[in-house]
Write a protein that holds these residues in place. Structure first.
Motif, PDB file in Angstrom:
ATOM      1  N   UNK A 135       1.548  53.892  73.198  1.00 16.00           N
ATOM      2  CA  UNK A 135       1.810  52.555  72.653  1.00 16.00           C
ATOM      3  C   UNK A 135       2.485  52.748  71.302  1.00 16.00           C
ATOM      4  N   UNK A 136       2.437  51.751  70.463  1.00 16.44           N
ATOM      5  CA  UNK A 136       3.140  51.828  69.181  1.00 16.44           C
ATOM      6  C   UNK A 136       2.538  52.849  68.226  1.00 16.44           C
ATOM      7  N   UNK A 137       1.299  53.257  68.450  1.00 15.86           N
ATOM      8  CA  UNK A 137       0.701  54.291  67.607  1.00 15.86           C
ATOM      9  C   UNK A 137       1.531  55.571  67.641  1.00 15.86           C
ATOM     10  N   UNK A 138       2.000  55.944  68.815  1.00 14.76           N
ATOM     11  CA  UNK A 138       2.807  57.158  68.942  1.00 14.76           C
ATOM     12  C   UNK A 138       4.078  57.034  68.105  1.00 14.76           C
ATOM     13  N   UNK A 139       4.702  55.865  68.157  1.00 13.72           N
ATOM     14  CA  UNK A 139       5.928  55.668  67.371  1.00 13.72           C
ATOM     15  C   UNK A 139       5.639  55.669  65.879  1.00 13.72           C
ATOM     16  N   UNK A 140       4.499  55.139  65.473  1.00 13.68           N
ATOM     17  CA  UNK A 140       4.132  55.157  64.056  1.00 13.68           C
ATOM     18  C   UNK A 140       3.959  56.598  63.571  1.00 13.68           C
ATOM     19  N   UNK A 141       3.188  57.374  64.315  1.00 13.80           N
ATOM     20  CA  UNK A 141       2.941  58.763  63.914  1.00 13.80           C
ATOM     21  C   UNK A 141       4.248  59.550  63.928  1.00 13.80           C
ATOM     22  N   UNK A 142       5.037  59.390  64.985  1.00 14.04           N
ATOM     23  CA  UNK A 142       6.276  60.162  65.078  1.00 14.04           C
ATOM     24  C   UNK A 142       7.240  59.778  63.956  1.00 14.04           C
ATOM     25  N   UNK A 181      10.075  55.416  75.215  1.00 17.52           N
ATOM     26  CA  UNK A 181      10.940  56.343  74.486  1.00 17.52           C
ATOM     27  C   UNK A 181      11.714  57.221  75.460  1.00 17.52           C
ATOM     28  N   UNK A 182      11.036  57.666  76.488  1.00 16.90           N
ATOM     29  CA  UNK A 182      11.670  58.564  77.458  1.00 16.90           C
ATOM     30  C   UNK A 182      12.849  57.880  78.153  1.00 16.90           C
ATOM     31  N   UNK A 195       7.007  47.746  63.141  1.00 14.03           N
ATOM     32  CA  UNK A 195       6.248  48.523  64.130  1.00 14.03           C
ATOM     33  C   UNK A 195       4.768  48.519  63.734  1.00 14.03           C
ATOM     34  N   UNK A 196       4.503  48.785  62.483  1.00 14.86           N
ATOM     35  CA  UNK A 196       3.111  48.804  62.005  1.00 14.86           C
ATOM     36  C   UNK A 196       2.460  47.442  62.181  1.00 14.86           C
ATOM     37  N   UNK A 203      19.053  60.462  68.433  1.00 15.38           N
ATOM     38  CA  UNK A 203      18.432  59.234  67.948  1.00 15.38           C
ATOM     39  C   UNK A 203      18.290  59.246  66.432  1.00 15.38           C
ATOM     40  N   UNK A 204      18.273  58.034  65.905  1.00 11.73           N
ATOM     41  CA  UNK A 204      18.125  57.803  64.469  1.00 11.73           C
ATOM     42  C   UNK A 204      16.874  56.950  64.257  1.00 11.73           C
ATOM     43  N   UNK A 205      16.535  56.749  63.016  1.00  5.70           N
ATOM     44  CA  UNK A 205      15.333  55.980  62.688  1.00  5.70           C
ATOM     45  C   UNK A 205      15.369  54.582  63.307  1.00  5.70           C
ATOM     46  N   UNK A 206      16.520  53.929  63.302  1.00  8.49           N
ATOM     47  CA  UNK A 206      16.610  52.570  63.860  1.00  8.49           C
ATOM     48  C   UNK A 206      16.375  52.556  65.376  1.00  8.49           C
ATOM     49  N   UNK A 207      16.581  53.663  66.045  1.00  9.95           N
ATOM     50  CA  UNK A 207      16.295  53.729  67.477  1.00  9.95           C
ATOM     51  C   UNK A 207      14.796  53.576  67.742  1.00  9.95           C
ATOM     52  N   UNK A 208      13.973  54.013  66.814  1.00 13.78           N
ATOM     53  CA  UNK A 208      12.527  53.878  67.001  1.00 13.78           C
ATOM     54  C   UNK A 208      12.121  52.407  67.059  1.00 13.78           C
ATOM     55  N   UNK A 209      12.835  51.576  66.324  1.00  9.76           N
ATOM     56  CA  UNK A 209      12.564  50.134  66.379  1.00  9.76           C
ATOM     57  C   UNK A 209      12.908  49.580  67.763  1.00  9.76           C
ATOM     58  N   UNK A 210      14.041  49.992  68.318  1.00  6.60           N
ATOM     59  CA  UNK A 210      14.426  49.555  69.679  1.00  6.60           C
ATOM     60  C   UNK A 210      13.400  50.027  70.701  1.00  6.60           C
ATOM     61  N   UNK A 211      12.943  51.259  70.553  1.00  2.00           N
ATOM     62  CA  UNK A 211      11.941  51.806  71.473  1.00  2.00           C
ATOM     63  C   UNK A 211      10.637  51.016  71.348  1.00  2.00           C
TER      64      UNK A 211
END
Length: 185
Positions: free
Chosen positions: A86-93, A38-39, A105-106, A54-62
């Motif tokens: 890992x992907x847990x951080x992206x799920x929670x965020x 992400x960074x 992601x899930x 960033x937008x929601x779709x950026x989280x998918x790219x990350x």
């Protein structure tokens, strides 16, 4: 005998010492470090466009980049691999920011749980907030986010170790965990 890589994932809320501990562990064990994607993604986008938000779709790219970086490191078959999130951080965020998480992601997160020897290290929030251009919510209660991580891992049946105190105390807690596991084998 093919030994499985021990994957150590540092997780927890913003500014809880994940990167510091991940770097220390990787250095101590001379293990590869999968950095938080992400960074780098957000810094690259910000360099290209100073007005980028960033937008929601950026989280998918990350998430794709995070997964790719971890898989690339695992292809080298190291004895240990350290992941600064890992992907847990992206799920929670995603759930905090958008009220939901992209199903892909899930699904990828759940897939990762079924493969490999993963050790989740949940970093306690009780350290001073470190200002950073990418951190968004100094006022968002890190304690509440910490509880959210615990709940998410409990929901998935993930065995994790919560660490707290100074960086050295946290390092010693992880080291003691590994030593106990090695003695038990």
């Amino acid at each position: 005998v093919l030994l499985m890589t021990q994957v150590f994932i540092l997780t927890g809320p913003e500014s809880c010492g994940k990167t510091t501990l991940a770097t220390a562990l990787a250095g101590y064990w001379s293990a590869p470090l999968v950095e938080e994607q992400a960074r780098s993604y957000l810094l690259e986008k910000g360099r290209d466009n100073p007005d980028f938000h960033y937008q929601e779709e950026d989280l998918l790219r990350i998430a794709e980049r995070q997964l790719e970086a971890e898989n690339h490191a695992l292809e080298q078959h190291p004895a240990r691999l350290i992941c600064d999130t890992d992907l847990l951080v992206l799920m929670v965020w995603s759930e905090v920011k958008y009220g939901k998480c992209e199903p892909w992601i899930q699904k990828q997160f759940e897939h990762s749980l079924r493969h490999g020897q993963r050790h989740y290290i949940l970093c306690d929030w009780q350290i001073p907030w470190q200002e950073d251009e990418l951190r968004e919510h100094p006022d968002l209660h890190r304690k509440e986010l910490f509880q959210r991580y615990k709940q998410k891992m409990n929901d998935y049946g993930i065995i994790y170790t919560a660490v707290g105190g100074s960086t050295m105390q946290r390092f010693r807690q992880v080291y003691a965990l590994v030593a106990r596991e090695e003695r038990a084998q």
